[in-house]
Scaffold this motif. Structure first.
Motif, mmCIF file in Angstrom:
data_model
loop_
_atom_site.group_PDB
_atom_site.id
_atom_site.type_symbol
_atom_site.label_atom_id
_atom_site.label_comp_id
_atom_site.label_asym_id
_atom_site.label_seq_id
_atom_site.Cartn_x
_atom_site.Cartn_y
_atom_site.Cartn_z
ATOM 1 N N ARG A 1 0.826 -1.210 0.000
ATOM 2 C CA ARG A 1 0.000 0.000 0.000
ATOM 3 C C ARG A 1 0.861 1.261 0.000
ATOM 4 O O ARG A 1 0.556 2.230 -0.679
ATOM 5 N N LEU A 2 1.963 1.240 0.763
ATOM 6 C CA LEU A 2 2.842 2.400 0.814
ATOM 7 C C LEU A 2 3.477 2.653 -0.544
ATOM 8 O O LEU A 2 3.529 3.780 -1.015
ATOM 9 N N ARG B 1 2.326 1.900 -3.421
ATOM 10 C CA ARG B 1 1.314 2.335 -4.376
ATOM 11 C C ARG B 1 0.745 3.712 -4.040
ATOM 12 O O ARG B 1 0.012 4.286 -4.819
ATOM 13 N N SER B 2 1.075 4.247 -2.888
ATOM 14 C CA SER B 2 0.572 5.557 -2.496
ATOM 15 C C SER B 2 1.387 6.648 -3.185
ATOM 16 O O SER B 2 2.465 6.406 -3.709
ATOM 17 N N HIS B 3 0.850 7.866 -3.136
ATOM 18 C CA HIS B 3 1.596 9.003 -3.683
ATOM 19 C C HIS B 3 2.963 9.125 -3.017
ATOM 20 O O HIS B 3 3.967 9.294 -3.692
ATOM 21 N N LEU B 4 2.986 9.013 -1.709
ATOM 22 C CA LEU B 4 4.243 9.165 -0.990
ATOM 23 C C LEU B 4 5.225 8.049 -1.344
ATOM 24 O O LEU B 4 6.399 8.298 -1.580
ATOM 25 N N GLY B 5 4.736 6.806 -1.408
ATOM 26 C CA GLY B 5 5.607 5.686 -1.760
ATOM 27 C C GLY B 5 6.198 5.837 -3.152
ATOM 28 O O GLY B 5 7.398 5.634 -3.365
ATOM 29 N N ASP C 1 -0.435 11.277 -10.609
ATOM 30 C CA ASP C 1 -1.521 10.885 -11.501
ATOM 31 C C ASP C 1 -2.195 12.121 -12.095
ATOM 32 O O ASP C 1 -3.410 12.300 -12.003
ATOM 33 N N ARG D 1 3.401 18.672 -4.427
ATOM 34 C CA ARG D 1 2.103 18.173 -3.953
ATOM 35 C C ARG D 1 1.093 19.291 -3.791
ATOM 36 O O ARG D 1 -0.067 19.140 -4.122
ATOM 37 N N SER E 1 -4.886 17.329 -7.398
ATOM 38 C CA SER E 1 -5.793 16.308 -7.892
ATOM 39 C C SER E 1 -6.926 16.969 -8.671
ATOM 40 O O SER E 1 -7.167 18.152 -8.571
#
Length: 138
Positions: A4-5, A7-11, A64, A127, A133
Motif C-alpha cells: 500500500r505504501l 502504491r501511495s503518492h508518498l511511496g 496521476d 504536492r 488532484s
C-alpha cells in the motif's frame, strides 16, 4: 501495508525521488571528478536532466496528473514545475557551494545531506502547488 505504501503518492514519490536523486548524484560526481568542475557548477549541470526526469515521472506516476489535457495546460504545469524546481535548485546549488566549495566538506556526504533536504522541499512544493488532484482543480 508495504504494498500500500509503494502504491501511495508518498511511496511512489520516494521511489522516483530516489531515482531522480541517483541520476543527479551520478551526474554531479561525474562533472566534479572527471571534469574537475566546482561543486556549484557540477550541481547546476546535473540539475537539468534531473528536473526533466522528475517532471516526467511525477506527472505520469506519482501525482496521476490529468491526462489528455491541452498543450496550454501542459505548458502551464511545466512552467509551475520548473519554477518550483528553480526555487529548490537554487537552494541545492547554494548549499553545495557553501559546504563543498567554501567549507571544503566532503562532496559525497554533503550531496547526500543536501539531497534529502531538496527531496523533502520538492515533495511539498509539487504536492501542494504543481500537481493538484482533479477534485482540487475543479
Amino acid at each position: 501495508m508495504g504494498v500500500r505504501l509503494v502504491r501511495s503518492h508518498l511511496g511512489l514519490y520516494v521511489f522516483f525521488g530516489v531515482c531522480t536523486t541517483a541520476l543527479n548524484f551520478v551526474l554531479f560526481l561525474f562533472c566534479f571528478h572527471v571534469f574537475g568542475w566546482s561543486g556549484w557548477l557540477s550541481n547546476t549541470v546535473a540539475w537539468w536532466p534531473s528536473v526533466v526526469f522528475a517532471w516526467w515521472t511525477n506527472r505520469l506516476w506519482v501525482f496521476d496528473a490529468r491526462r489528455g489535457v491541452s498543450a496550454w495546460f501542459l505548458l502551464k504545469e511545466l512552467t509551475a514545475f520548473t519554477g518550483s524546481r528553480l526555487f529548490t535548485g537554487v537552494t541545492d546549488v547554494a548549499l553545495i557551494w557553501l559546504t563543498v566549495d567554501l567549507a571544503k566538506w566532503n562532496e559525497i556526504a554533503m550531496k547526500i545531506v543536501v539531497g534529502v533536504i531538496v527531496v523533502i522541499l520538492n515533495y511539498v512544493v509539487s504536492r501542494w502547488f504543481v500537481f493538484r488532484s482533479k477534485k482540487e482543480v475543479a
